[in-house]
Structures are given as structure tokens and as C-alpha cells.
Design an enzyme around this catalytic site. Sequence first.
Site, mmCIF file in Angstrom:
data_model
loop_
_atom_site.group_PDB
_atom_site.id
_atom_site.type_symbol
_atom_site.label_atom_id
_atom_site.label_comp_id
_atom_site.label_asym_id
_atom_site.label_seq_id
_atom_site.Cartn_x
_atom_site.Cartn_y
_atom_site.Cartn_z
ATOM 1 N N ASN A 25 -6.329 -2.150 -2.151
ATOM 2 C CA ASN A 25 -5.298 -1.921 -2.217
ATOM 3 C C ASN A 25 -4.301 -2.819 -2.386
ATOM 4 O OD1 ASN A 25 -6.348 0.552 -0.598
ATOM 5 N ND2 ASN A 25 -6.758 -0.389 1.687
ATOM 6 N N GLU B 249 -4.810 1.939 -2.151
ATOM 7 C CA GLU B 249 -3.421 2.314 -1.146
ATOM 8 C C GLU B 249 -1.938 1.676 -1.815
ATOM 9 O OE1 GLU B 249 -3.984 0.661 2.494
ATOM 10 O OE2 GLU B 249 -5.576 1.570 2.675
ATOM 11 N N GLU C 30 -11.215 -2.688 3.717
ATOM 12 C CA GLU C 30 -10.365 -4.011 4.201
ATOM 13 C C GLU C 30 -11.191 -4.552 4.943
ATOM 14 O OE1 GLU C 30 -6.441 -3.400 4.647
ATOM 15 O OE2 GLU C 30 -5.467 -2.514 3.087
ATOM 16 N N ARG D 92 -7.695 11.024 0.010
ATOM 17 C CA ARG D 92 -8.411 9.885 1.013
ATOM 18 C C ARG D 92 -8.503 9.704 2.317
ATOM 19 N NH1 ARG D 92 -7.098 3.233 1.636
ATOM 20 N NH2 ARG D 92 -9.418 3.224 2.432
ATOM 21 N N TYR E 272 -0.158 -4.598 -1.639
ATOM 22 C CA TYR E 272 0.718 -4.515 -1.056
ATOM 23 C C TYR E 272 1.734 -5.855 -1.614
ATOM 24 C CZ TYR E 272 -1.153 -0.599 1.886
ATOM 25 O OH TYR E 272 -1.513 0.895 2.268
ATOM 26 N N HIS F 165 -12.690 3.127 8.728
ATOM 27 C CA HIS F 165 -11.197 2.179 8.205
ATOM 28 C C HIS F 165 -11.089 1.665 10.330
ATOM 29 C CE1 HIS F 165 -7.068 2.619 6.071
ATOM 30 N NE2 HIS F 165 -6.838 2.130 6.912
HETATM 31 C C1 FCB Z 1 -3.652 -1.670 4.714
HETATM 32 C C2 FCB Z 1 -4.348 -0.624 5.456
HETATM 33 C C3 FCB Z 1 -3.782 0.669 6.311
HETATM 34 C C4 FCB Z 1 -2.480 0.793 6.819
HETATM 35 C C5 FCB Z 1 -0.822 -0.193 5.404
HETATM 36 C C6 FCB Z 1 -0.552 -0.414 5.515
HETATM 37 O O1 FCB Z 1 -3.768 -2.833 5.927
HETATM 38 O O2 FCB Z 1 -5.037 -0.391 5.742
HETATM 39 O O3 FCB Z 1 -4.967 0.944 7.215
HETATM 40 O O4 FCB Z 1 -2.085 0.100 7.870
HETATM 41 O O5 FCB Z 1 -2.035 -1.612 5.081
#
Ligand code: FCB
Length: 450
Positions: free
Chosen positions: A292, A353, A166, A77, A294, A121
Amino acid sequence: MTHLEFPKAFTWGAATASYQIEGAWKEDGKGESIWDRFTHQPHRILNGDTGDIACDHYHHMLEDVTLMKDLGLQSYRFSISWPRILPDGTGRVEPRGLDFYDRLVDELLNTGIRPNATLNHWDFPQALQDKGGWANRASADWFTDYARVVFEKLADRIPQWATHNEPFVVAFSGYGDGSFAPGIASYHQALQATHHLHLAHGQTVQLYHQFGYPGEIGIVLNLAPFKPKTDDPADVAAAIRIEMFINQLFMDPIFKGQYPDELMAWLDGMTPEIQDGDMGVINQPIDFLGVNYYFSQIASFNPHGLFKLKTEPKVDPGWTITDKGWGICPSGLTELLTQIQEDYTLPPLYITENGTALGEPVDDTGFVNDQGRINYLRAHFQAAHQAIQKGVDLRGYYVWSLMDNFEWAEGYDLRFGLINVNFNDPERKRTPKASFEWYRDVIKHNAVPA
Ligand code: FCB
């Protein structure tokens, strides 16, 4: 040791983004992007870092594809830099820019790696920022025109496309708190930008489907589960508000054709201008949703905070908070995926992600024994497996990131890569980390140690 097997057609990938890796910021006719402008302003980025050279992927593309092959990657990607293709944002096409992605795609296909391209992006053309950027309604048409140019060249060979990465971050870090390019601090503009990002997405999906291209198109959203700190109704309301603001503000227009009423009432005075027919354009069927993931967060009432709330990281037992201040919470991934599958009628899902930066030391040879990243990925892969067991239609997983890169406002301090990059070396020497070897095994066996 027992293993958790993934479905046969499951896709294992890794992700990057143009501004974070390419460098070559004014080569081969490339126009200026808002990130070029922003990083050259004082005090915007930690240590004054810029993406001028970054990983110099623009000149190391072949080497990088070879590394992907070594890893056994099934899909890569990446994102396309709009100002590399259209230096002024609209009009004149720069063939050398298109050629770069053309070569990358051919190289990937020759290597047996499926390209997965994101159109936005974040490296938006500065020339269009000068006309108001995403806060200008014309941005939806600018974006669709750019997409058309890219599709004409590459849609025959790229099987999977995302419009935005995002959009929440584009709107609220770029136009809301101003911590990211273009550095505008106006929540009113952020809301207007949100609507135009939605419109640009809907129009582009429409175009892609009208032309009958052979692949799939979707969008990539940053989503998170939010829990109230206590069962006090004020905390519960705060958790609902932050969830509406981050998740539903993006999910509802796309999948339900409407903005969340309660949020719009809360945002009174900042709500975007919406024209007749817009919501129908935004509510296009898409072929997949990229998530995504995290972190998870805990919300509580705070009379002084934005939207009268504050958040803190949620950390699963036995885990910690990362260098970025994000709580490690693998269980939140299972929770998020099962929750959205319940709340919406969704197309197939991908984790587009997930990854971490833990400050693990680099030895003299450039090697990083990143056991912390391995533990992190293992736990998140297990959480994804659990979601699949619970009936979530998850088709693939992209690790962020293939290699260490320019981490936006944090510059080069935070290292998310499976591959270490030496940014002090003019050659940008790449050295696979321990997690690279570990991930290769996961991919090879399509299974994760339980
Ligand atoms: C996300 C982004 C990516 C990267 C990660 C850690 O928010 O999409 O580009 O910076 O965080």
C-alpha cells in the site's frame, strides 16, 4: 498521444474494506467489532461518525458488483469481517455471515471479476479484545482458527488471499498512539501486538499451504521511502530509524526471519516476548506481497519526538499535500518498489492500495469532476510502469477505493472513491466520478497516457 503499455497479464483492480463499506453492524447475528465499540465512544471519530451504515454495501452488494462490471474491473479486493463470521471471535460460526461473502464471491466470479480477500482489515472481534486482543499471544491461534473456517467455505473459489492489511497500523495506531480502535496507548503493547500479528500471519500461511488450496496467499504492508532532511549524520540516522520502524519491522521477520537488531536495541524495554521457533513460523514463503503506497516522507532529528525524530511529507515538484496531510510523491513509488526488490528476495508484487482524497466538489446530480484524482492516478500508474521497466515484478494495481467510504478516525470527510456515495441519502446513492470513466479506459487498453 503516446501510451505506456502494461504487461499482458497485468491485473487492474479496486479495493475496499469491510468496516469501511458494509454497515449492517448488528445484522444477521454479527458480533461487535472493536471499530463498533470505538466509534460509539465520544471524541474518537471526526463529527462522531460511525460505520453503522457506511455505504450499506451489505444491502447494495449486487448493485456494487454491477458498478464494478461497468468499470471493467478485473479483480476486486475486499475484506472479511471476522465478527460477522464468528460473533464471539472463536467457536460458534454464524452461517448468515459466511453466506454474505459466499454470495459476493459467486457474484464476482459470474461477472468475471477475480476476488481478492483480506482476512484482517482491522475489524477485530470485541469479545477477543476483552481478552487482550493482539497483545495476547493466544490471538495467533484465534486468527488461525478463524482463517480455517473462512478457507473451508471460500478457498475453493478465492484465488488470492491476504492475512493482514497494514499490521503496522493495527499495532501502532491501535495500541501505540491509540488513535484507532481499540484505542490503547502503550508502545510496549504495540510491539507485543506486532509480534503476535506476525505469528498469526505465519501460522495462517502455513495452514493454507498445508491444505493445498488452489490459490495464493500473502500479506499487505504499508511501506514508504524515507529521506533524511540534510546530510547531517543525526538526520541520516533518523531516516534510517523511521525506515526500520515502519518498513523493516515488518519486512525483515517475513522475508529474513529476524527483527532488525538495531531497532530492537533502540526499543530496549519495549521489545516483544519471542518464543523459540517463532521466527521460523513467521518466515514462511508467501506467494505475493501487497504494497500500500500513499506517501514518502522526510525525516530529521528531533530530541523531543518519538524515537527522537520528526517527519514531514515529501512532495514531488508540481504536486501538493492532500486533505489527509500526505505529500503527493509519485516518484517515491518507483523508488520504493526498486528499493525493496533490491533489499529482499521477494515474491511477485501488487500495489494493493493507492489513491487520494482531494476534497473535489460534488455537483447537484452527485457527479464529481475529479481531475485531481485522475492526475494523481495517472502519475502513480506511470511511476509503477517505470518500476516495471526497471525490472520490478509488479503484477497488478488496486486503486483505493472503489467508492467513498468511512475513512477511520476521519469519518466521512475524506473521499477516496472512484464512485461518489451520498451519505445523507438513506439509499446511499452511488454516482461514478470522472475518474471512474478515466480508469475504465486505462483498464480497457491496459495502458496509461504518457
Ligand atoms: C490505508 C488503509 C485503508 C484506507 C487508506 C486511505 O491505510 O488500509 O483502509 O483507509 O489508508
